[in-house]
Scaffold this motif. Structure first.
Motif, PDB file in Angstrom:
ATOM      1  N   PHE A   1      62.677  50.626  61.162  1.00 30.25           N
ATOM      2  CA  PHE A   1      62.428  52.026  60.079  1.00 30.25           C
ATOM      3  C   PHE A   1      61.720  51.104  58.570  1.00 30.25           C
ATOM      4  O   PHE A   1      61.328  50.901  57.987  1.00 30.25           O
ATOM      5  N   LEU A   2      63.030  50.643  57.948  1.00 29.77           N
ATOM      6  CA  LEU A   2      62.894  50.408  56.738  1.00 29.77           C
ATOM      7  C   LEU A   2      61.719  49.147  56.522  1.00 29.77           C
ATOM      8  O   LEU A   2      60.990  49.236  55.227  1.00 29.77           O
ATOM      9  N   ASN A   3      61.429  48.565  57.036  1.00 30.66           N
ATOM     10  CA  ASN A   3      60.015  47.446  57.381  1.00 30.66           C
ATOM     11  C   ASN A   3      59.271  48.040  56.829  1.00 30.66           C
ATOM     12  O   ASN A   3      58.249  47.836  55.861  1.00 30.66           O
ATOM     13  N   ARG A   4      59.155  49.414  57.596  1.00 23.80           N
ATOM     14  CA  ARG A   4      57.979  49.835  57.367  1.00 23.80           C
ATOM     15  C   ARG A   4      57.734  50.856  56.465  1.00 23.80           C
ATOM     16  O   ARG A   4      56.249  51.277  55.826  1.00 23.80           O
ATOM     17  N   LEU A   5      58.512  50.839  56.182  1.00 23.38           N
ATOM     18  CA  LEU A   5      58.478  51.842  54.047  1.00 23.38           C
ATOM     19  C   LEU A   5      57.810  50.987  53.104  1.00 23.38           C
ATOM     20  O   LEU A   5      57.360  50.887  52.293  1.00 23.38           O
ATOM     21  N   GLY A   6      58.090  49.739  53.526  1.00 25.49           N
ATOM     22  CA  GLY A   6      57.785  48.671  52.449  1.00 25.49           C
ATOM     23  C   GLY A   6      57.937  48.956  51.190  1.00 25.49           C
ATOM     24  O   GLY A   6      59.229  48.563  51.583  1.00 25.49           O
ATOM     25  N   GLY A   7      57.464  48.458  49.898  1.00 22.64           N
ATOM     26  CA  GLY A   7      58.629  48.294  48.983  1.00 22.64           C
ATOM     27  C   GLY A   7      59.307  49.556  47.934  1.00 22.64           C
ATOM     28  O   GLY A   7      60.522  48.866  48.136  1.00 22.64           O
ATOM     29  N   ASP A   8      58.859  50.272  48.770  1.00 23.05           N
ATOM     30  CA  ASP A   8      59.979  51.713  48.597  1.00 23.05           C
ATOM     31  C   ASP A   8      61.248  51.418  49.488  1.00 23.05           C
ATOM     32  O   ASP A   8      61.990  51.759  48.546  1.00 23.05           O
ATOM     33  N   ALA A   9      61.288  50.922  50.320  1.00 26.97           N
ATOM     34  CA  ALA A   9      62.748  50.463  50.780  1.00 26.97           C
ATOM     35  C   ALA A   9      63.532  50.268  50.306  1.00 26.97           C
ATOM     36  O   ALA A   9      65.058  49.888  49.904  1.00 26.97           O
ATOM     37  N   GLY A  10      63.062  49.136  48.578  1.00 31.79           N
ATOM     38  CA  GLY A  10      64.196  48.465  48.062  1.00 31.79           C
ATOM     39  C   GLY A  10      65.265  49.537  47.032  1.00 31.79           C
ATOM     40  O   GLY A  10      65.479  49.527  47.237  1.00 31.79           O
ATOM     41  N   ALA A  11      65.263  50.572  47.129  1.00 34.95           N
ATOM     42  CA  ALA A  11      65.018  51.217  46.264  1.00 34.95           C
ATOM     43  C   ALA A  11      65.511  52.700  46.846  1.00 34.95           C
ATOM     44  O   ALA A  11      66.917  53.066  46.197  1.00 34.95           O
ATOM     45  N   LEU A  12      65.300  52.365  48.510  1.00 35.34           N
ATOM     46  CA  LEU A  12      66.361  53.453  49.069  1.00 35.34           C
ATOM     47  C   LEU A  12      67.888  53.373  48.666  1.00 35.34           C
ATOM     48  O   LEU A  12      68.000  52.110  49.636  1.00 35.34           O
ATOM     49  N   PRO A  13      69.017  53.587  48.925  1.00 34.08           N
ATOM     50  CA  PRO A  13      70.380  54.292  48.484  1.00 34.08           C
ATOM     51  C   PRO A  13      70.843  53.696  50.100  1.00 34.08           C
ATOM     52  O   PRO A  13      70.621  54.645  50.607  1.00 34.08           O
ATOM     53  N   LEU A  14      71.392  52.992  50.835  1.00 32.93           N
ATOM     54  CA  LEU A  14      71.875  52.293  51.705  1.00 32.93           C
ATOM     55  C   LEU A  14      72.791  53.546  52.263  1.00 32.93           C
ATOM     56  O   LEU A  14      73.155  54.052  53.491  1.00 32.93           O
ATOM     57  N   ALA A  15      73.708  54.337  51.694  1.00 32.60           N
ATOM     58  CA  ALA A  15      74.605  55.178  51.516  1.00 32.60           C
ATOM     59  C   ALA A  15      74.113  56.472  51.847  1.00 32.60           C
ATOM     60  O   ALA A  15      74.923  56.959  52.741  1.00 32.60           O
ATOM     61  N   ALA A  16      73.091  57.060  51.446  1.00 33.02           N
ATOM     62  CA  ALA A  16      72.125  57.533  52.128  1.00 33.02           C
ATOM     63  C   ALA A  16      71.642  57.836  53.509  1.00 33.02           C
ATOM     64  O   ALA A  16      71.443  58.929  53.570  1.00 33.02           O
ATOM     65  N   LEU A  17      71.477  57.185  53.725  1.00 30.18           N
ATOM     66  CA  LEU A  17      71.769  57.125  55.173  1.00 30.18           C
ATOM     67  C   LEU A  17      72.574  57.385  56.523  1.00 30.18           C
ATOM     68  O   LEU A  17      72.348  57.171  57.574  1.00 30.18           O
ATOM     69  N   ASP A  18      73.679  56.697  55.966  1.00 28.89           N
ATOM     70  CA  ASP A  18      74.915  57.179  56.635  1.00 28.89           C
ATOM     71  C   ASP A  18      75.132  58.573  57.199  1.00 28.89           C
ATOM     72  O   ASP A  18      75.453  58.509  58.236  1.00 28.89           O
ATOM     73  N   ASP A  19      74.531  59.307  56.973  1.00 27.41           N
ATOM     74  CA  ASP A  19      74.307  60.890  56.637  1.00 27.41           C
ATOM     75  C   ASP A  19      73.883  61.583  57.698  1.00 27.41           C
ATOM     76  O   ASP A  19      72.826  62.587  57.733  1.00 27.41           O
ATOM     77  N   ALA A  20      72.328  60.403  58.086  1.00 27.00           N
ATOM     78  CA  ALA A  20      70.811  60.624  58.105  1.00 27.00           C
ATOM     79  C   ALA A  20      70.951  60.411  59.754  1.00 27.00           C
ATOM     80  O   ALA A  20      71.786  60.167  59.945  1.00 27.00           O
ATOM     81  N   THR A  21      69.762  61.309  60.366  1.00 25.79           N
ATOM     82  CA  THR A  21      69.535  60.893  61.259  1.00 25.79           C
ATOM     83  C   THR A  21      67.925  60.631  61.694  1.00 25.79           C
ATOM     84  O   THR A  21      67.275  60.669  61.146  1.00 25.79           O
ATOM     85  N   LEU A  22      67.436  59.443  62.337  1.00 26.41           N
ATOM     86  CA  LEU A  22      67.015  58.662  62.736  1.00 26.41           C
ATOM     87  C   LEU A  22      66.544  58.843  63.767  1.00 26.41           C
ATOM     88  O   LEU A  22      67.495  58.341  64.883  1.00 26.41           O
ATOM     89  N   ILE A  23      65.492  59.405  63.782  1.00 25.23           N
ATOM     90  CA  ILE A  23      64.251  60.250  65.623  1.00 25.23           C
ATOM     91  C   ILE A  23      63.523  58.884  65.861  1.00 25.23           C
ATOM     92  O   ILE A  23      62.740  58.526  64.513  1.00 25.23           O
ATOM     93  N   ALA A  24      63.214  57.862  66.134  1.00 24.25           N
ATOM     94  CA  ALA A  24      62.200  57.213  67.272  1.00 24.25           C
ATOM     95  C   ALA A  24      62.409  57.005  68.461  1.00 24.25           C
ATOM     96  O   ALA A  24      63.087  57.317  69.225  1.00 24.25           O
ATOM     97  N   GLY A  25      61.021  56.748  68.595  1.00 26.20           N
ATOM     98  CA  GLY A  25      60.504  56.684  70.207  1.00 26.20           C
ATOM     99  C   GLY A  25      60.289  55.859  70.288  1.00 26.20           C
ATOM    100  O   GLY A  25      61.399  54.594  70.402  1.00 26.20           O
TER     101      GLY A  25
END
Length: 262
Positions: free
Chosen positions: A93-117
């Motif tokens: 998922f992060l790789n598909r975001l490109g350069g903007d993934a670098g600024a994405l705070p990993l802590a913000a993902l702790d309470d998020a849900t990732l829905i993947a095919g």
């Protein structure tokens, strides 16, 4: 000792981390660490020697306690472990975001849900995104970025437009061209509503983004434009990142004049 040697020392044994964690709670005697950690006396002794040599731990009145530096080391090490675990789990998922993934705070993902095919449900992410749109007709505001044209998403978003939700949508040149050529009716429908504004971004958009009030959805697409993963979260840090990304794209885009699609 070098910094890398210190890192290797800590990472080289789970027992060292366990002892630091125990000392974070309260000071311990060596015998307490042996008993509570179910460790041998020699292991605890060697570990405490290494920790005190690095001034991460000090001995005070027969008890060992964590120093401020040791506490900081432990917190940063736990953060690294969390990042490694998260990247291992969310790497695609992060790789598909490109350069903007670098600024994405990993802590913000702790309470998020990732829905993947998956093979059993290859369109899970698309279905989830469409369902969110369909059930968000009471939202106060919609801001979005779309790198592809999707009939499923168009139909779901139409529910929001029809309900009067104020909408801003940023698309790139390829999406605008495709919409004019193959989905002109949908484009005309969008222009017919006063509560939607369309903006054309001058460069390619690498991923999809939706901000619905305080909810954030991030769509990751493959090279063929197929939605593979959808992140769904409400964390403040995630919302701040999403808002910054959206504002940057929005400020660089131009508003699409309805006459331009004719």
């Amino acid at each position: 000792m070098t910094t890398r040697e210190d890192i290797s020392f800590l990472a080289g044994s789970e027992n060292r981390v366990r002892i630091l964690e125990a000392l974070r709670d309260r000071p311990h005697r060596q015998s307490d660490l042996v008993r509570e950690g179910d460790l041998s006396r020699s292991t605890v002794h060697r570990t405490l020697d290494g920790l005190t040599d690095r001034e991460w731990v000090v001995r005070d009145d027969g008890r060992f306690r964590l120093t401020p530096g040791g506490r900081l080391i432990l917190e940063r090490y736990e953060g690294l472990e969390s990042a490694v675990e998260r990247v291992g789990e969310w790497g695609s998922f992060l790789n598909r975001l490109g350069g903007d993934a670098g600024a994405l705070p990993l802590a913000a993902l702790d309470d998020a849900t990732l829905i993947a095919g998956c093979p059993e449900n290859p369109h899970a992410a698309l279905t989830h995104l469409a369902d969110v749109f369909t059930n968000a007709t009471d939202a106060e505001r919609f801001r979005g970025i779309s790198p592809v044209v999707s009939t499923v998403i168009n139909e779901a978003a139409f529910e929001l437009v029809s309900a009067g939700v104020p909408m801003e949508l940023v698309i790139d040149d390829s999406v605008f061209s495709t919409s004019k050529a193959s989905f002109s009716d949908a484009l005309d429908d969008a222009h017919a509503f006063e509560n939607i504004e369309l903006f054309q971004y001058p460069g390619p958009l690498e991923f999809g983004l939706t901000i619905l009030d305080d909810r954030v959805l991030v769509g990751a697409y493959d090279d063929r434009g197929v939605l593979r993963e959808c992140l769904d979260g409400t964390d403040d840090a995630l919302f701040e990142w999403a808002t910054e990304v959206y504002d940057e794209r929005r400020s660089a885009a131009r508003r699409i004049d309805p006459l331009a699609s004719e």
